[in-house]
Design a protein around this motif. Structure first.
Motif, short mmCIF file in Angstrom:
data_model
loop_
_atom_site.label_atom_id
_atom_site.label_comp_id
_atom_site.label_asym_id
_atom_site.label_seq_id
_atom_site.Cartn_x
_atom_site.Cartn_y
_atom_site.Cartn_z
N ARG A 71 -7.55 5.81 -6.64
CA ARG A 71 -6.53 6.58 -7.35
C ARG A 71 -6.95 8.04 -7.38
NH1 ARG A 71 -2.76 5.13 -11.85
NH2 ARG A 71 -3.50 3.09 -11.32
N LEU A 72 -6.04 8.89 -6.91
CA LEU A 72 -6.33 10.31 -6.85
C LEU A 72 -5.89 11.03 -8.12
CD1 LEU A 72 -5.24 11.14 -3.20
CD2 LEU A 72 -7.48 10.47 -4.03
N ASN A 73 -6.50 12.18 -8.36
CA ASN A 73 -6.13 13.04 -9.47
C ASN A 73 -4.69 13.49 -9.29
OD1 ASN A 73 -5.91 15.54 -11.08
ND2 ASN A 73 -8.09 15.20 -11.42
N LYS A 74 -4.00 13.81 -10.40
CA LYS A 74 -2.60 14.21 -10.34
C LYS A 74 -2.37 15.45 -9.47
CE LYS A 74 -0.91 11.34 -13.60
NZ LYS A 74 -1.24 10.06 -13.04
N SER A 75 -3.39 16.33 -9.38
CA SER A 75 -3.24 17.56 -8.60
C SER A 75 -3.29 17.31 -7.09
CB SER A 75 -4.31 18.57 -8.99
OG SER A 75 -5.59 18.03 -8.75
N ASN A 76 -3.79 16.15 -6.66
CA ASN A 76 -3.85 15.79 -5.25
C ASN A 76 -2.87 14.66 -4.99
OD1 ASN A 76 -7.15 16.10 -6.07
ND2 ASN A 76 -6.30 17.46 -4.53
N ALA B 176 0.83 -1.21 0.00
CA ALA B 176 0.00 0.00 0.00
C ALA B 176 0.86 1.26 0.00
CB ALA B 176 -0.93 -0.01 1.21
N VAL B 177 1.95 1.25 0.77
CA VAL B 177 2.85 2.40 0.82
C VAL B 177 3.56 2.58 -0.53
CG1 VAL B 177 4.90 3.35 1.95
CG2 VAL B 177 3.13 2.26 3.31
N LYS B 178 3.89 1.48 -1.17
CA LYS B 178 4.52 1.54 -2.50
C LYS B 178 3.56 2.16 -3.52
CE LYS B 178 6.98 -1.43 -5.74
NZ LYS B 178 7.32 -2.81 -6.09
N MET B 179 2.27 1.79 -3.43
CA MET B 179 1.26 2.35 -4.35
C MET B 179 1.06 3.84 -4.12
SD MET B 179 -1.69 -0.56 -4.83
CE MET B 179 -2.36 -0.24 -3.24
N LEU C 205 -4.47 5.30 -2.75
CA LEU C 205 -4.69 4.95 -1.35
C LEU C 205 -5.46 3.64 -1.28
CD1 LEU C 205 -5.80 8.45 -0.14
CD2 LEU C 205 -3.73 7.30 0.58
N LEU C 206 -5.25 2.88 -0.23
CA LEU C 206 -5.95 1.61 -0.05
C LEU C 206 -6.70 1.64 1.28
CD1 LEU C 206 -6.51 -1.35 -0.85
CD2 LEU C 206 -4.31 -1.95 0.11
N PHE C 207 -8.01 1.38 1.22
CA PHE C 207 -8.85 1.39 2.42
C PHE C 207 -9.61 0.09 2.53
CE2 PHE C 207 -8.76 5.89 1.09
CZ PHE C 207 -8.32 6.48 2.27
N GLU C 208 -9.88 -0.31 3.77
CA GLU C 208 -10.86 -1.37 4.00
C GLU C 208 -12.19 -0.64 4.15
OE1 GLU C 208 -12.17 -4.66 7.28
OE2 GLU C 208 -10.06 -4.12 7.21
N VAL C 209 -13.18 -1.08 3.38
CA VAL C 209 -14.46 -0.39 3.38
C VAL C 209 -15.59 -1.36 3.71
CG1 VAL C 209 -13.75 1.40 1.73
CG2 VAL C 209 -14.75 -0.71 0.87
N ASN C 210 -16.75 -0.80 4.03
CA ASN C 210 -17.93 -1.60 4.31
C ASN C 210 -18.40 -2.26 3.01
OD1 ASN C 210 -20.65 -2.40 4.83
ND2 ASN C 210 -20.66 -1.02 6.58
N ARG C 211 -18.72 -3.53 3.07
CA ARG C 211 -19.09 -4.28 1.85
C ARG C 211 -20.37 -3.79 1.18
NH1 ARG C 211 -18.36 -10.60 1.72
NH2 ARG C 211 -19.34 -10.11 -0.23
N LYS C 212 -21.21 -3.09 1.90
CA LYS C 212 -22.50 -2.67 1.35
C LYS C 212 -22.39 -1.54 0.32
CE LYS C 212 -25.39 -3.90 5.28
NZ LYS C 212 -24.49 -4.64 6.14
N PHE C 213 -21.29 -0.79 0.37
CA PHE C 213 -21.19 0.41 -0.46
C PHE C 213 -20.57 0.13 -1.83
CE2 PHE C 213 -21.41 1.89 3.90
CZ PHE C 213 -22.43 2.81 3.81
N LYS C 214 -21.08 0.85 -2.82
CA LYS C 214 -20.62 0.70 -4.20
C LYS C 214 -19.48 1.67 -4.50
CE LYS C 214 -25.09 -0.80 -6.00
NZ LYS C 214 -25.58 -1.28 -4.74
N LYS C 215 -18.80 1.46 -5.63
CA LYS C 215 -17.65 2.28 -6.02
C LYS C 215 -17.98 3.77 -6.05
CE LYS C 215 -15.47 -1.21 -8.91
NZ LYS C 215 -14.99 -1.53 -10.25
#
Length: 86
Positions: free
Chosen positions: A69-74, A17-20, A27-37
């Motif tokens: 994946r964030l925009n290049k400006s962030n 995750a740090v390499k990415m 960024l890599l997050f663990e999220v609630n399974r109920k939510f969509k992209k």
């Protein structure tokens, strides 16, 4: 619903995750399974005040992970620093 479920459960701080963070501005997050992209994208944009380019999800061992994946400006490294990941 009278109560709101937590969408983003926690950031993942593995070596991969740090390499990415550095290489892919991701960024890599663990999220609630109920939510969509799309919901995850809106939540990350609102929470961290950034522009999200793409969200990919993976379900492994009954846990859902979101690769954001964030925009290049962030810069992802700035958010990781705020979260205390590095």
């Amino acid at each position: 619903r009278t109560w709101r479920q937590k969408m983003i459960l926690k950031p993942i701080t593995t070596e991969k995750a740090v390499k990415m963070l550095d290489l892919d501005n991701m960024l890599l997050f663990e999220v609630n399974r109920k939510f969509k992209k799309e919901e995850i994208k809106k939540e990350v944009e609102k929470t961290f005040n950034v522009k999200v380019e793409k969200v990919r999800t993976l379900i492994r061992q009954n846990k859902k992970f979101a690769y954001v994946r964030l925009n290049k400006s962030n810069l992802a490294i700035d958010i990781a620093t705020k979260l205390g990941m590095i």
